[in-house]
Design a protein around this motif. Sequence first.
Motif, PDB file in Angstrom:
ATOM      1  N   PHE A   1      47.453  35.327  34.466  1.00 29.30           N
ATOM      2  CA  PHE A   1      47.159  33.932  34.794  1.00 29.30           C
ATOM      3  C   PHE A   1      47.804  33.557  36.133  1.00 29.30           C
ATOM      4  CE2 PHE A   1      46.801  32.977  30.056  1.00 29.30           C
ATOM      5  CZ  PHE A   1      45.431  32.822  30.121  1.00 29.30           C
TER       6      PHE A   1
ATOM      7  N   GLU B   1      48.966  35.586  38.465  1.00 27.24           N
ATOM      8  CA  GLU B   1      48.482  36.390  39.597  1.00 27.24           C
ATOM      9  C   GLU B   1      47.101  35.919  40.032  1.00 27.24           C
ATOM     10  OE1 GLU B   1      49.001  40.338  38.121  1.00 27.24           O
ATOM     11  OE2 GLU B   1      51.045  40.431  38.900  1.00 27.24           O
ATOM     12  N   ALA B   2      46.268  35.542  39.052  1.00 28.67           N
ATOM     13  CA  ALA B   2      44.943  35.023  39.398  1.00 28.67           C
ATOM     14  C   ALA B   2      45.108  33.781  40.270  1.00 28.67           C
ATOM     15  CB  ALA B   2      44.163  34.691  38.133  1.00 28.67           C
ATOM     16  N   ALA B   3      46.049  32.921  39.895  1.00 28.18           N
ATOM     17  CA  ALA B   3      46.274  31.695  40.665  1.00 28.18           C
ATOM     18  C   ALA B   3      46.827  32.025  42.051  1.00 28.18           C
ATOM     19  CB  ALA B   3      47.249  30.787  39.918  1.00 28.18           C
ATOM     20  N   ARG B   4      47.677  33.053  42.104  1.00 27.28           N
ATOM     21  CA  ARG B   4      48.261  33.470  43.389  1.00 27.28           C
ATOM     22  C   ARG B   4      47.144  33.942  44.320  1.00 27.28           C
ATOM     23  NH1 ARG B   4      53.046  36.311  41.016  1.00 27.28           N
ATOM     24  NH2 ARG B   4      53.775  34.223  40.487  1.00 27.28           N
ATOM     25  N   VAL B   5      46.218  34.742  43.769  1.00 28.55           N
ATOM     26  CA  VAL B   5      45.094  35.231  44.571  1.00 28.55           C
ATOM     27  C   VAL B   5      44.202  34.054  44.984  1.00 28.55           C
ATOM     28  CG1 VAL B   5      43.011  36.648  44.518  1.00 28.55           C
ATOM     29  CG2 VAL B   5      45.125  37.529  43.548  1.00 28.55           C
ATOM     30  N   ASP B   6      44.088  33.063  44.093  1.00 29.75           N
ATOM     31  CA  ASP B   6      43.266  31.894  44.411  1.00 29.75           C
ATOM     32  C   ASP B   6      43.916  30.985  45.443  1.00 29.75           C
ATOM     33  OD1 ASP B   6      41.158  32.559  42.817  1.00 29.75           O
ATOM     34  OD2 ASP B   6      41.760  31.343  41.111  1.00 29.75           O
ATOM     35  N   GLY B   7      45.135  31.294  45.848  1.00 31.58           N
ATOM     36  CA  GLY B   7      45.728  30.572  46.965  1.00 31.58           C
ATOM     37  C   GLY B   7      46.703  29.466  46.601  1.00 31.58           C
ATOM     38  N   LEU B   8      47.116  29.379  45.346  1.00 30.69           N
ATOM     39  CA  LEU B   8      48.065  28.327  44.971  1.00 30.69           C
ATOM     40  C   LEU B   8      49.481  28.710  45.383  1.00 30.69           C
ATOM     41  CD1 LEU B   8      45.592  27.727  43.158  1.00 30.69           C
ATOM     42  CD2 LEU B   8      47.201  26.838  41.485  1.00 30.69           C
TER      43      LEU B   8
ATOM     44  N   THR C   1      52.856  24.959  42.525  1.00 28.80           N
ATOM     45  CA  THR C   1      51.586  24.529  41.905  1.00 28.80           C
ATOM     46  C   THR C   1      51.219  25.459  40.759  1.00 28.80           C
ATOM     47  OG1 THR C   1      50.970  23.927  44.137  1.00 28.80           O
ATOM     48  CG2 THR C   1      49.289  23.691  42.468  1.00 28.80           C
TER      49      THR C   1
ATOM     50  N   ARG D   1      50.576  23.583  37.500  1.00 29.47           N
ATOM     51  CA  ARG D   1      49.180  23.447  37.066  1.00 29.47           C
ATOM     52  C   ARG D   1      48.762  24.531  36.067  1.00 29.47           C
ATOM     53  NH1 ARG D   1      45.164  20.946  39.912  1.00 29.47           N
ATOM     54  NH2 ARG D   1      44.067  21.434  37.978  1.00 29.47           N
ATOM     55  N   ILE D   2      49.396  25.697  36.138  1.00 28.70           N
ATOM     56  CA  ILE D   2      48.951  26.806  35.287  1.00 28.70           C
ATOM     57  C   ILE D   2      49.951  27.095  34.163  1.00 28.70           C
ATOM     58  CG2 ILE D   2      48.222  29.226  35.223  1.00 28.70           C
ATOM     59  CD1 ILE D   2      46.420  27.403  36.910  1.00 28.70           C
TER      60      ILE D   2
ATOM     61  N   PRO E   1      50.912  23.900  31.473  1.00 28.73           N
ATOM     62  CA  PRO E   1      49.937  23.586  30.414  1.00 28.73           C
ATOM     63  C   PRO E   1      49.825  24.681  29.360  1.00 28.73           C
ATOM     64  CG  PRO E   1      48.996  23.153  32.582  1.00 28.73           C
ATOM     65  CD  PRO E   1      50.287  23.867  32.811  1.00 28.73           C
ATOM     66  N   LEU E   2      50.199  25.912  29.717  1.00 29.04           N
ATOM     67  CA  LEU E   2      50.079  27.001  28.754  1.00 29.04           C
ATOM     68  C   LEU E   2      51.222  27.015  27.741  1.00 29.04           C
ATOM     69  CD1 LEU E   2      48.875  29.876  31.085  1.00 29.04           C
ATOM     70  CD2 LEU E   2      47.542  28.582  29.446  1.00 29.04           C
TER      71      LEU E   2
ATOM     72  N   LEU F   1      49.476  41.844  45.342  1.00 28.97           N
ATOM     73  CA  LEU F   1      50.288  41.510  44.171  1.00 28.97           C
ATOM     74  C   LEU F   1      51.446  42.494  44.005  1.00 28.97           C
ATOM     75  CD1 LEU F   1      47.410  40.608  41.704  1.00 28.97           C
ATOM     76  CD2 LEU F   1      48.996  39.034  42.808  1.00 28.97           C
TER      77      LEU F   1
ATOM     78  N   PRO G   1      48.915  37.231  48.898  1.00 28.85           N
ATOM     79  CA  PRO G   1      47.562  37.409  48.348  1.00 28.85           C
ATOM     80  C   PRO G   1      46.585  36.330  48.836  1.00 28.85           C
ATOM     81  CG  PRO G   1      49.200  37.639  46.611  1.00 28.85           C
ATOM     82  CD  PRO G   1      49.941  37.259  47.852  1.00 28.85           C
ATOM     83  N   LYS G   2      47.073  35.089  48.908  1.00 28.89           N
ATOM     84  CA  LYS G   2      46.161  33.992  49.253  1.00 28.89           C
ATOM     85  C   LYS G   2      45.668  34.085  50.684  1.00 28.89           C
ATOM     86  CE  LYS G   2      50.090  30.870  50.008  1.00 28.89           C
ATOM     87  NZ  LYS G   2      50.148  30.618  51.442  1.00 28.89           N
TER      88      LYS G   2
ATOM     89  N   PHE H   1      40.441  40.029  36.514  1.00 30.91           N
ATOM     90  CA  PHE H   1      41.447  40.767  35.758  1.00 30.91           C
ATOM     91  C   PHE H   1      40.898  41.274  34.423  1.00 30.91           C
ATOM     92  CE2 PHE H   1      43.694  38.158  38.690  1.00 30.91           C
ATOM     93  CZ  PHE H   1      44.849  38.846  39.005  1.00 30.91           C
TER      94      PHE H   1
ATOM     95  N   ALA I   1      41.915  36.185  32.542  1.00 29.99           N
ATOM     96  CA  ALA I   1      42.796  35.201  33.175  1.00 29.99           C
ATOM     97  C   ALA I   1      42.063  33.925  33.519  1.00 29.99           C
ATOM     98  CB  ALA I   1      43.473  35.794  34.416  1.00 29.99           C
TER      99      ALA I   1
ATOM    100  N   TYR J   1      41.735  30.008  32.696  1.00 33.39           N
ATOM    101  CA  TYR J   1      42.759  29.105  32.186  1.00 33.39           C
ATOM    102  C   TYR J   1      42.278  28.375  30.939  1.00 33.39           C
ATOM    103  CZ  TYR J   1      44.092  30.172  36.920  1.00 33.39           C
ATOM    104  OH  TYR J   1      44.378  30.830  38.075  1.00 33.39           O
TER     105      TYR J   1
ATOM    106  N   HIS K   1      43.311  25.831  29.384  1.00 29.04           N
ATOM    107  CA  HIS K   1      43.396  24.373  29.324  1.00 29.04           C
ATOM    108  C   HIS K   1      42.368  23.703  30.232  1.00 29.04           C
ATOM    109  CE1 HIS K   1      45.967  25.902  32.494  1.00 29.04           C
ATOM    110  NE2 HIS K   1      45.951  24.727  33.069  1.00 29.04           N
TER     111      HIS K   1
ATOM    112  N   THR L   1      42.122  25.476  46.963  1.00 30.21           N
ATOM    113  CA  THR L   1      42.733  25.287  48.282  1.00 30.21           C
ATOM    114  C   THR L   1      41.684  25.112  49.378  1.00 30.21           C
ATOM    115  OG1 THR L   1      42.811  27.666  48.522  1.00 30.21           O
ATOM    116  CG2 THR L   1      44.803  26.614  47.712  1.00 30.21           C
TER     117      THR L   1
ATOM    118  N   ARG M   1      34.597  32.343  39.167  1.00 28.96           N
ATOM    119  CA  ARG M   1      35.731  31.806  39.914  1.00 28.96           C
ATOM    120  C   ARG M   1      35.964  32.625  41.185  1.00 28.96           C
ATOM    121  NH1 ARG M   1      40.787  31.528  36.399  1.00 28.96           N
ATOM    122  NH2 ARG M   1      41.146  33.628  37.151  1.00 28.96           N
TER     123      ARG M   1
ATOM    124  N   ARG N   1      34.455  31.570  46.091  1.00 29.64           N
ATOM    125  CA  ARG N   1      35.321  31.580  47.270  1.00 29.64           C
ATOM    126  C   ARG N   1      34.721  32.305  48.455  1.00 29.64           C
ATOM    127  NH1 ARG N   1      40.576  34.009  45.758  1.00 29.64           N
ATOM    128  NH2 ARG N   1      40.840  33.756  47.979  1.00 29.64           N
TER     129      ARG N   1
END
Lengths: 278, 354
Positions: free
Chosen positions: A170, A172-179, A183, A187-188, A191-192, B52, B72-73, B81, B85, B87, B89, B102, B146, B150
């Motif tokens: 979760f 790492e996915a967010a890290r790749v998505d640029g957060l 955050t 955000r991730i 909530p979990l 990563l 990574p970003k 994955f 992965a 989310y 919620h 972003t 997802r 991008r």
Amino acid sequence: MSAGAAQGRAGFGRAIAWVLLLAGGLAMVLPLAFMFSTSLKDASEVYDLRLLPAHPTLDNYVTVLSDGRFLRWFGNSMGVATVVTLSNVFFDSLVGYTLAKFEFRGRYFVFLAILSTLMVPTEMLVIPWYVMARNFGWLDSYWGIMFPGMMTAFGTFLMKQFFETVPNDFLEAARVDGLNEFTIFWRIAMPLVTPALSALAIFTFLSNWTAFIWPLIVTTSKELYTLPVGLSSFAVEQQIQWELIMTGAALATLPTLLVFLALQRYIVRGVVMAGLKG
Amino acid sequence: MAGIAVERLVKRYGPTQVVHGIDLDVQDGEFVVFVGPSGCGKSTTLRMIAGLEEIDGGEIRIGGRVVNRLEPKDRNIAMVFQNYAIYPHMSVGENIAFGLYTSKLGKAEKRAKVEEAARILGLEDLLERRPSALSGGQRQRVAIGRAMVRDPAAFLFDEPLSNLDAQLRAQMRLEIKRLHQRLGATIVYVTHDQVEAMTMADRIVVMREGRILQVGSPMELYERPADVFTARFIGSPTMNVLPAAAEGGGLALAGGRVALEGGAVPSGGRVLVGVRPQQLRVLEAGETADLLLSGHVAVVEPLGSETFVHVEVGDQLVLASAAAKAAPPVGTAVRLGADAAALKLFDAETERAL
């Protein structure tokens, strides 16, 4: 062994379980029931130990609620418990998350150091806290009441354990998505772990709502009393009028009930695994 | 889209080196599959490309730009994955839109992109649902959505189908391949399943113990494996590999012989003979072939379209295929045969192809 005998044995086991649970339930509920019952009695009836008042009255509630001090203490307790709870939910999580999800030198040592403070009883900490509060000029202030509880080792430990169950995918996915890291936490990861956050919020709120010794020591002005301290002073002043004390106590349990009812569904819901393989 | 280049890439965990200086060029728009057994370093390599995992040596370039030290970003890649992965919620729509968290696009543009991805992946009717109400295949599609919104330079897939059942896996394989054809995207895909590698890849990279053994198209690897490991790893069922010794212009095996022309192996040399089950047939009486083995039928596995026959040759079980209804019963003495062209010879010491 026949099916009938097996069934009989299972039935017996169930009966014992029911009796034990019932006894436990009564032990929990009776004092509460007695508290509410006494709050509805008038002074002449207080020592009559019947559960149902002969002449139920709400006069006690009127008396307590029209005493401005009670509302003030109620507000103090509410404010203190709310601020401390929010602080714990945020900071305990932040530290727990860091300890659970980041590799850094000394991580284990930091965790042990935090954990070791759990072994020091509150009674031993009261004097150092007092000295600290005096030196910083925090005596007889809201901050003085709150500062020792703004972060707890227990909360940090609880949150660390829960964050460890959050799969790294979760994050790492967010890290790749640029957060950015904050955050991702906010955000991730947060909530979990809502079940854990709810549990932590309930524990923290309750323990601060009922806290007695430290608020008693650190406050001297009556306007700063929290509800338990106020109620006990009430008892002394009023020459122990049980019906009024019980009324105050009954009113004092309401917020804790509300907090529990509001948050308990989050405790039950297991959010974490829903987004993973299933 | 962009190509990915990896040069002398090294990864260590403490004293253990897990990736030993690998080199690879992934062309723009190419579908490259890393395949190998658990612990071969394929996922680690993918995670180094994603940023990563830090690298301990070498260089990674994405679209010609060195990204060794980039977060990574900042690498402009998207990753899917194994555990999806997505989310729990957030709704499906929010999950897909999260890929644009972003991005500086306006709200309407973001929504348009989410809707387009949902349309391509067949998720339009599920946008309001929570992940817990989705099947495994749908969850994986959300994860792909997802990544798609991008418009990344490259897609990285880390064993994305491992958690699906066989039927769904076959379906998702097809969908990912069609998606690649449609988007023309550069894809690096990691799997331990050689069927996924064979069916989807433009090129397969076979890895073992942190090293690349062979890179090539699926048919190249199938027909010209560079070593015994690749030969046995690629193709299903596994290739038979039998020890043999050169003898009088041919090869002698336990329970058989190979007639070879031109003395391909020096006399006395030890080799391994590889033959795929599909090319090894049960011989009729009087029929002969370049490779001849004799033994007894140990197990028969009917598959409907064909039947696999396990034959005890010497102390080894050899797998051959037979026509669906023509399989000999268990215990029968049989002769197996194959043409010399179907045989692969490997050095017995180095296990490299001869």
